[in-house]
Each structure stands twice: as structure tokens, then as C-alpha cells.
Scaffold this motif. Sequence first.
Motif, PDB file in Angstrom:
ATOM      1  N   GLN A 165       0.411  -1.617  -0.097  1.00 44.71           N
ATOM      2  CA  GLN A 165      -0.353  -0.201  -0.325  1.00 44.71           C
ATOM      3  C   GLN A 165       0.869   1.204   0.151  1.00 44.71           C
ATOM      4  OE1 GLN A 165      -3.413   0.146  -0.451  1.00 44.71           O
ATOM      5  NE2 GLN A 165      -3.077   2.322  -0.626  1.00 44.71           N
ATOM      6  N   PHE A 166       2.365   1.313   0.851  1.00 42.51           N
ATOM      7  CA  PHE A 166       2.977   2.410   1.091  1.00 42.51           C
ATOM      8  C   PHE A 166       3.695   2.973  -0.887  1.00 42.51           C
ATOM      9  CE2 PHE A 166       4.028   1.155   5.347  1.00 42.51           C
ATOM     10  CZ  PHE A 166       3.354   1.415   5.966  1.00 42.51           C
ATOM     11  N   PHE A 167       3.723   1.117  -1.703  1.00 46.03           N
ATOM     12  CA  PHE A 167       4.410   1.643  -2.817  1.00 46.03           C
ATOM     13  C   PHE A 167       3.307   2.294  -3.488  1.00 46.03           C
ATOM     14  CE2 PHE A 167       7.549  -1.148  -1.634  1.00 46.03           C
ATOM     15  CZ  PHE A 167       8.310  -0.721  -1.621  1.00 46.03           C
ATOM     16  N   LEU A 168       1.620   1.450  -3.344  1.00 42.56           N
ATOM     17  CA  LEU A 168       0.846   2.509  -4.588  1.00 42.56           C
ATOM     18  C   LEU A 168       0.678   3.424  -4.363  1.00 42.56           C
ATOM     19  CD1 LEU A 168      -1.153   0.736  -6.492  1.00 42.56           C
ATOM     20  CD2 LEU A 168      -2.845   1.280  -3.745  1.00 42.56           C
ATOM     21  N   ASN A 169       0.905   3.883  -2.950  1.00 46.74           N
ATOM     22  CA  ASN A 169       0.271   5.501  -3.006  1.00 46.74           C
ATOM     23  C   ASN A 169       0.939   6.650  -3.533  1.00 46.74           C
ATOM     24  OD1 ASN A 169      -2.156   4.853  -1.205  1.00 46.74           O
ATOM     25  ND2 ASN A 169      -0.973   4.752   1.145  1.00 46.74           N
ATOM     26  N   VAL A 170       2.780   6.149  -3.314  1.00 41.97           N
ATOM     27  CA  VAL A 170       3.508   7.020  -4.059  1.00 41.97           C
ATOM     28  C   VAL A 170       2.846   6.445  -5.543  1.00 41.97           C
ATOM     29  CG1 VAL A 170       6.220   7.667  -4.457  1.00 41.97           C
ATOM     30  CG2 VAL A 170       5.406   7.012  -2.460  1.00 41.97           C
ATOM     31  N   VAL A 171       2.969   5.700  -5.869  1.00 45.31           N
ATOM     32  CA  VAL A 171       3.384   5.085  -7.480  1.00 45.31           C
ATOM     33  C   VAL A 171       1.283   6.043  -8.549  1.00 45.31           C
ATOM     34  CG1 VAL A 171       2.716   4.028  -9.665  1.00 45.31           C
ATOM     35  CG2 VAL A 171       4.232   3.572  -7.532  1.00 45.31           C
ATOM     36  N   ALA A 172       0.704   5.999  -7.339  1.00 47.06           N
ATOM     37  CA  ALA A 172      -0.799   6.068  -7.521  1.00 47.06           C
ATOM     38  C   ALA A 172      -0.320   8.272  -7.652  1.00 47.06           C
ATOM     39  CB  ALA A 172      -1.784   6.626  -6.975  1.00 47.06           C
ATOM     40  N   SER A 173      -0.108   8.738  -6.607  1.00 45.33           N
ATOM     41  CA  SER A 173       0.012  10.551  -6.882  1.00 45.33           C
ATOM     42  C   SER A 173       0.953  10.579  -7.369  1.00 45.33           C
ATOM     43  CB  SER A 173       1.067  10.423  -4.781  1.00 45.33           C
ATOM     44  OG  SER A 173       0.286  10.115  -4.113  1.00 45.33           O
ATOM     45  N   LYS A 174       1.815   9.909  -7.888  1.00 45.54           N
ATOM     46  CA  LYS A 174       3.208  10.250  -9.551  1.00 45.54           C
ATOM     47  C   LYS A 174       1.779  10.738 -10.508  1.00 45.54           C
ATOM     48  CE  LYS A 174       7.415   9.687 -10.007  1.00 45.54           C
ATOM     49  NZ  LYS A 174       8.418   8.601  -9.775  1.00 45.54           N
ATOM     50  N   GLY A 175       1.669   9.119 -11.131  1.00 45.25           N
ATOM     51  CA  GLY A 175       0.591   8.956 -12.322  1.00 45.25           C
ATOM     52  C   GLY A 175      -0.281  10.175 -11.858  1.00 45.25           C
ATOM     53  N   LEU A 176      -1.377  10.813 -10.607  1.00 43.12           N
ATOM     54  CA  LEU A 176      -1.910  11.721 -10.993  1.00 43.12           C
ATOM     55  C   LEU A 176      -1.785  12.771 -11.377  1.00 43.12           C
ATOM     56  CD1 LEU A 176      -4.204  10.479  -8.296  1.00 43.12           C
ATOM     57  CD2 LEU A 176      -4.713  10.709 -10.010  1.00 43.12           C
ATOM     58  N   LEU A 177       0.370  12.790 -10.888  1.00 44.37           N
ATOM     59  CA  LEU A 177       0.615  14.527 -11.142  1.00 44.37           C
ATOM     60  C   LEU A 177       1.380  14.717 -12.181  1.00 44.37           C
ATOM     61  CD1 LEU A 177       2.260  16.897  -9.474  1.00 44.37           C
ATOM     62  CD2 LEU A 177       4.329  15.694  -9.334  1.00 44.37           C
ATOM     63  N   TYR A 178       1.333  14.114 -13.000  1.00 43.82           N
ATOM     64  CA  TYR A 178       1.853  13.556 -14.281  1.00 43.82           C
ATOM     65  C   TYR A 178       0.709  13.887 -15.033  1.00 43.82           C
ATOM     66  CZ  TYR A 178       6.016  11.663 -13.157  1.00 43.82           C
ATOM     67  OH  TYR A 178       8.153  11.920 -13.464  1.00 43.82           O
ATOM     68  N   ASN A 179      -0.490  13.668 -15.036  1.00 41.74           N
ATOM     69  CA  ASN A 179      -1.956  13.722 -15.252  1.00 41.74           C
ATOM     70  C   ASN A 179      -2.563  14.811 -15.050  1.00 41.74           C
ATOM     71  OD1 ASN A 179      -2.919  11.772 -17.044  1.00 41.74           O
ATOM     72  ND2 ASN A 179      -4.720  10.617 -15.324  1.00 41.74           N
ATOM     73  N   ASN A 180      -1.917  15.732 -14.020  1.00 35.91           N
ATOM     74  CA  ASN A 180      -2.134  17.262 -14.326  1.00 35.91           C
ATOM     75  C   ASN A 180      -1.641  18.032 -14.671  1.00 35.91           C
ATOM     76  OD1 ASN A 180      -4.318  16.218 -12.366  1.00 35.91           O
ATOM     77  ND2 ASN A 180      -3.422  16.844 -10.711  1.00 35.91           N
ATOM     78  N   VAL A 181      -0.193  17.606 -15.368  1.00 36.56           N
ATOM     79  CA  VAL A 181       0.898  18.657 -15.995  1.00 36.56           C
ATOM     80  C   VAL A 181       0.770  18.128 -17.096  1.00 36.56           C
ATOM     81  CG1 VAL A 181       1.356  19.122 -14.289  1.00 36.56           C
ATOM     82  CG2 VAL A 181       2.519  17.309 -15.198  1.00 36.56           C
ATOM     83  N   GLY A 182      -0.588  17.433 -17.976  1.00 33.56           N
ATOM     84  CA  GLY A 182       0.153  17.089 -19.204  1.00 33.56           C
ATOM     85  C   GLY A 182       0.771  16.491 -19.791  1.00 33.56           C
ATOM     86  N   LYS A 183       1.552  15.026 -18.595  1.00 27.86           N
ATOM     87  CA  LYS A 183       2.437  13.537 -19.116  1.00 27.86           C
ATOM     88  C   LYS A 183       1.737  12.787 -18.997  1.00 27.86           C
ATOM     89  CE  LYS A 183       6.952  17.757 -17.954  1.00 27.86           C
ATOM     90  NZ  LYS A 183       7.640  17.256 -17.217  1.00 27.86           N
ATOM     91  N   TYR A 184       1.028  12.676 -19.705  1.00 27.58           N
ATOM     92  CA  TYR A 184       0.381  11.524 -19.831  1.00 27.58           C
ATOM     93  C   TYR A 184       1.562  10.008 -21.022  1.00 27.58           C
ATOM     94  CZ  TYR A 184      -3.151  15.626 -20.301  1.00 27.58           C
ATOM     95  OH  TYR A 184      -4.019  16.373 -20.232  1.00 27.58           O
ATOM     96  N   ASP A 185       1.868  10.272 -20.906  1.00 26.93           N
ATOM     97  CA  ASP A 185       2.758   8.968 -21.067  1.00 26.93           C
ATOM     98  C   ASP A 185       3.215   8.512 -20.090  1.00 26.93           C
ATOM     99  OD1 ASP A 185       4.036  11.116 -21.228  1.00 26.93           O
ATOM    100  OD2 ASP A 185       6.175  10.737 -22.413  1.00 26.93           O
ATOM    101  N   LEU A 186       4.245   9.666 -19.040  1.00 26.92           N
ATOM    102  CA  LEU A 186       4.312   9.649 -17.935  1.00 26.92           C
ATOM    103  C   LEU A 186       3.625   9.180 -17.177  1.00 26.92           C
ATOM    104  CD1 LEU A 186       7.094  12.205 -18.000  1.00 26.92           C
ATOM    105  CD2 LEU A 186       7.670  10.012 -18.922  1.00 26.92           C
ATOM    106  N   ALA A 187       2.539   9.633 -16.888  1.00 28.89           N
ATOM    107  CA  ALA A 187       1.289   9.326 -15.497  1.00 28.89           C
ATOM    108  C   ALA A 187       0.926   7.910 -16.221  1.00 28.89           C
ATOM    109  CB  ALA A 187      -0.125   9.774 -16.361  1.00 28.89           C
ATOM    110  N   ILE A 188       1.081   6.790 -17.634  1.00 26.24           N
ATOM    111  CA  ILE A 188       0.981   6.102 -17.582  1.00 26.24           C
ATOM    112  C   ILE A 188       1.508   4.594 -17.347  1.00 26.24           C
ATOM    113  CG2 ILE A 188       0.251   3.917 -20.124  1.00 26.24           C
ATOM    114  CD1 ILE A 188      -0.917   6.009 -21.442  1.00 26.24           C
ATOM    115  N   ILE A 189       3.064   5.651 -17.331  1.00 26.72           N
ATOM    116  CA  ILE A 189       4.151   4.698 -16.498  1.00 26.72           C
ATOM    117  C   ILE A 189       3.584   4.348 -15.267  1.00 26.72           C
ATOM    118  CG2 ILE A 189       6.282   4.173 -16.147  1.00 26.72           C
ATOM    119  CD1 ILE A 189       7.143   6.150 -18.948  1.00 26.72           C
TER     120      ILE A 189
END
Length: 737
Positions: A165-189
Motif C-alpha cells: 500500500q505504501f508503494f501504491l500511494n506514491v506511484v498513484a500520486s505520481k501518476g495523478l501529478l503527471y496527468n494534471n500537468v499533461g505528461k500522460y505518457d509518464l502518467a501511464i508508466i
Amino acid sequence: MRFTLQLKVLSLFILLITKFTLKAQDKRVLDSLTNIIEHTSDNDLKIETLLKRSDVYPLALSERAEQDILQAEKIALADSNYKRLAEVYNFYGYLLRALGNNQKAITVFGKSRAAAISGDRVTLKGHAEQNMGTTYASLAQNDSALYWLDEAYRTYSSVENTKTQFFLNVVASKGLLYNNVGKYDLAIIEFDKAIALYGSDTENRILSGIYGNKGNALNLMHKHEDAIDNYIKALKINEKYKDSARIMYNLNNIGLLFSNLNDYQTAKKYHLRALTIAKRLGYDERNPYYNMNLAQDYKGLQRIDSAYINFKKALEIAASIDNDSWRAVTYRNYGNFLLTQKDYKAAEEYLTKALKIFEVIQNITEIASVKSSLASIKIENNKLGEAQTFLNSVDSLKGVGYLRPMTTAIANQVAIEYDSIIGNKDSLLVNYKRQLTLLDSLYNQNEKMAVLKAEANYQIERQELLHQIEVQKSKQKRITTLIFAIILAGIAIIILIVMVLKRRQAKLLHTAQLEQLEQEHLLNLANTLSQAEQDERKNIAHKLHDEVGNLLSIAQLNVSQLATSGGIQETGQQAKLQATSRVLGEITESIRTISHSLMPIALEKFGLKPALQDLVSLLNTSDDIHVEVIIDGIDDTTLWPAQLPLTIYRMVNEVLNNILKHAKAGNILLQIIELENAVTVYIEDDGIGYSDTANTKNGRGLVMLKNSIEYCKGMIEISKAPNGGTFVFAEIPTHID
């Protein structure tokens, strides 16, 4: 001064109301925690309990929560208890963030990290770093947010058996951040990393949010098939857990996908379903997206008045909430809508508002999108210098961050319009080549439908301009590319039609199966009731015929013997005995008639054919009417449905009785023919003919007759015969699958 005083009084009033409206359950918990704090001598337990009590207080009593946290901090510092001190600062940071004081929250999370390092508490250090990252993200300080989220991931990785769960929270937060700034390819990773962390547990409830956010990123990158696949995965998980809120988000996202494909009718259907759930949950007044998406659908359907209404509602909601990102998207969409309606002044006003917010939160792709729209407005207003400034800015952004393909395509198109106006052929050629390269890259299996539709408006103009610029070889290549694109589009349309038809066929099959099950249930129930009715009729008929009929016959015989024995000499008494004998005879005959109507004895004992012949023979004893009967087959009815012989017998009996009562006929033809899988009954008379009035008045039996035949899956027709009489035709299946 007076306003400040009023505000303080109002705040105090709200605080008092909150104090006296604490839930009874929360009050009991507070009392229990307070009792521990006041009586324990264990400082570690006291710190833990103070933090728990601070978490129970509602936000309106945040001052009390802060007092508990600061008291816990004092004890932890005195005891040099760094583990508890790190926890204290984390709790304090959560409280500050909830109160909107994000900058101070970052400082406090930093203290939590320092305490965790001093106490060698690695996991708590990771928590603090993660909290710093998510808080920086809420301040739109994206570089700092990414730095601390990466630090948190490295920290968790250094600990054996760290919770997934700890890893998941970090990874999901990074994905959302990339989504918000329009870096969708990095968000998908990042989203793929989160999904991989769950391994085989593909229906975990938390994964639904990951699938949904990944679908959003894919949708914005125009990878629609992959997007719908992730949306469906999320929807299945949420339907399994009956999570209405997340189902609402999934439906809204699917609607956006169809909107991107310009299928606005389907998009509207999903957006309306999402809005219905939002209203039920009370979310519709807290999020402008539902009305805004509907407005976009109505715009695509050319229902401009409905689009205006929904945009206005979205703007009202956006103005009432504290979410800059949602407000900026609402301004951008409304500005672009006004641009299509040629209201350039209002469009520029709202797009400028959106641009200011996007620049603060550093969303590169949205900045480029808005500046392209503003450049288009400047071109329409003949302010070419300002248009050039916006276009140069958009061009410079392409190397800074990820831009959505359609954002780049729109920017290229605006640049083409600008170059056409100023006559810059060299730049026009460069921009057209850029556009062609971009469009060619978009023609793949996931994107062909969306691109073909999105670019249809200027396809002809593009070909005409390219003809003036390119040589013959380039023209041939262009034609080949166009043919290839059409073929791909045709394949895509066929695939889409097949998918829709299969989906519709599966739905129809499912509905048909449900209806069949319901019909089978009703049929079984009706058969059971019908059989019970026939058994009861048979029982009553036997009792009337065998018991009551025999007793009446004996009584009549005794009375007759008494009348003829000479034992009674008086004439009056003799007359009474003879009258009684006649009455008993009439009662006996009535009992037999009733018994026969309930269950014909001949039908039960000898079968359908002899029973019908017996019925006709009885009618032919009359001098007033003649019945001609033709029967082919029906010798063995054992394989027929149980109720069918009785239904046919009653039908014939009912029709013949009606003819006798109402038709004034002299001749009747009765024809019964057994076919391979059905039996037909034809009855014709030469009477006065069929009358709707008579049928309405006296035809209750015929109505029941029709219902009985329809119950047996048969059909019946009653009409005037060519000779002026009436004919009745029925066909009933003898074998029902």
C-alpha cells in the motif's frame, strides 16, 4: 471593524453549534480517550491517545485538535521519543492541510522527516516525504512534488517487507501529478507500476481508481481502445462493490471518450447517467464537470440553447468551489464554445482567465491549448501581431512538456491559417508538413476513428493547398495515403458496427432468456392451476354423477313405486307423488347436465372422438337441426398436452350451444382434422350470421373459449360465412416445445 466583529461572533456561534451537535458516538469516544489521558502515567500511551483524540474532533473544533497535538509534541520532545514525534508532526501536517495552510504543512512534514531520521524510523520517513510530495502537488509546485515522491519511493524500497500500500500511494500520486500537468505518457508508466504491484489481485477495490486514471490518460492521448478497456475494468470492479461514486466517475469518463470520437449522442447518454448518480449523491453542486460535459455534448449535437444552460450551471459551480484546476478547465471549455459561436470578446475574456490559472499550476498542454485558441481570436480580429506572439509561445512550449496530439494539431492549424493570411509560403509549407507528419502518426489502430473525424472539417482545404505546393510525386503519395486512410476508416467502422451489433445482440439474448424463464414459470404455474382445476372438476362431476345421481334415481324409483302400488287411494296424494317423481327426474337430469359440463363422462372414459360423436348424436335427435360431422384422426390423444382434449371438446360444445341459442340455423357442419403437429376445428352454420352486438351481450363463453385456446398456443377466428351464417376456425398445436 464592524464586519470583523460580526465575523468573530458568527465564528463563535458556529463553534458553539458544532460543540453541542457532536455525534453521540463521537462524544462517547472522546470521553473514553479523555479518561485514558487523565489517568495514565505511560507517556507513550498518552501521546498515542492525544493523537487519536485530535483526530476525532470535527474540523470546526480544529483549535482543540491542535492543542492535543502540541501537548503530544511537548511530551515527545521531553522524552526524546522520535518515533512518536514523527507521528505527531504527521498528524499536525494533516490538520494544517485540511485547514488550507499547505505551506506551513510542508514545514511540519519536514520536521516529521527529521524526527524519523533521528529515531531511525525509515517507514515514517517515507510517510513524511510522501506527504510533502502530495502537498507540493496541491500547490502546483510540480518539480518539488516529484522530487519528494521519488524520495518516498526510494525510502520505502530500502525497507524489507514494506507494505504494498505504501508503494501504491506514491506511484498513484505520481501518476495523478503527471496527468494534471499533461505528461500522460509518464502518467501511464506510473499507473502500470501501481497495477503491477497488485499482481494477480486484479479485482482489488483500490485498483478501480488506478484503471480509471490510466483510462483518462489514454483517452487524452487518443488511444481510445486502450482507454475503454481500462474504463470497463474499473467499472466492473466498482459494480462488484456497488460503489456508486466511482461508478459515476467511470460513466463520466466513458462519456468523454465518446465525445472525443464525436459520438455526442452516446456521450450524452453516459453523461446523463453520471449526472443522475451525482445528484443522488449530492455531488452535482460540488463539481462542474457533469454539466460542462453535457454542454459539450449538446454543442456537438447543435443544441446550442441546451449547451448554454449547462455551461452557465457549470460556471456557477466552478465559482463556488475552491479548486483552481476545475475552474480553469470550465473557463477554457466555455471560452472555446463562445469562440465557435463567434462571440470573440467574451471568448477572449474566459480564455484569458483560464490561461492565468494554467500558468500558475504549470499545465503545459493546457497552456498551449488556450494560447492556440487566443491566437485564433486574434486572427479573426485581424490582430496578427498578437496572434504571432501566441503562436511563437505555443511553438516554444512543444519542447518543454508533453502536448496532446490534438492540441498540437489545433496549434498547427491556427498557424496554417495565420501563414495563409500573411502570405508566408515558406512557413506555410513547414506547418503543413508538420501537420501531415502529425496526422500520419495518428493513423493507427487505436486512433484512426478519432483523427479522421476530428480532421474532417479541413481535409479538402488541406488537399487543395498541398496541390499548389507539392510536386506530382508528392501528390501521388498524398492520394495513396488518403486511400489507405479511407481503408483503415472503413475497417474501423466495420469493427465498430460489429462490436455494437454483438453488444446489442448479447443484450437482446439476455433479455429474451429472462423473458423465456418468466414465461416458463408462468406456464408451469398456469399448468399446475389448470390441472388442479380439472382434478377438482372431475372429482365434483364424479360425486354428482355417481353419488348424488344414484341417490336421486333411487328416490325417484321409490316414489314411482309408491304411486303405482295402490297403497295411496286419495287422488290428491297420488297427484303429489307423481309431481314429486317428475321433479326428482328433472333434478336428476340437471345433476347429470352439471356433471357433464364439469367433466364430460364420455370424454374421460372413451376419449375425445367418441365424446364428440356422442355430443353430435344427441343434437341430431332434434327435428329442428342437423349436424354433419367429419372427423379425421384424433383417435389417440395420449401424447397431446393434458388439457387439450378437454379444451377442444368445450370449444365445440360452446359453439354448438351458441348456434342453437342465437343463430336460428337448420344445418351445421363440424369438421375436425388432425395434422402432423396440430389439430384444426371448423364449424359452419346457415343461420342469421355473426353479430358483434350479440357477441358482446351473450359471448362471455366465447371470450373464455378464446383465452383457453390462446393459452394452448392456438388461434381462433370467428366471422361471417359466405352463405350468410357464421364460421369458426381454430388451429391448436398438439406438440409444444
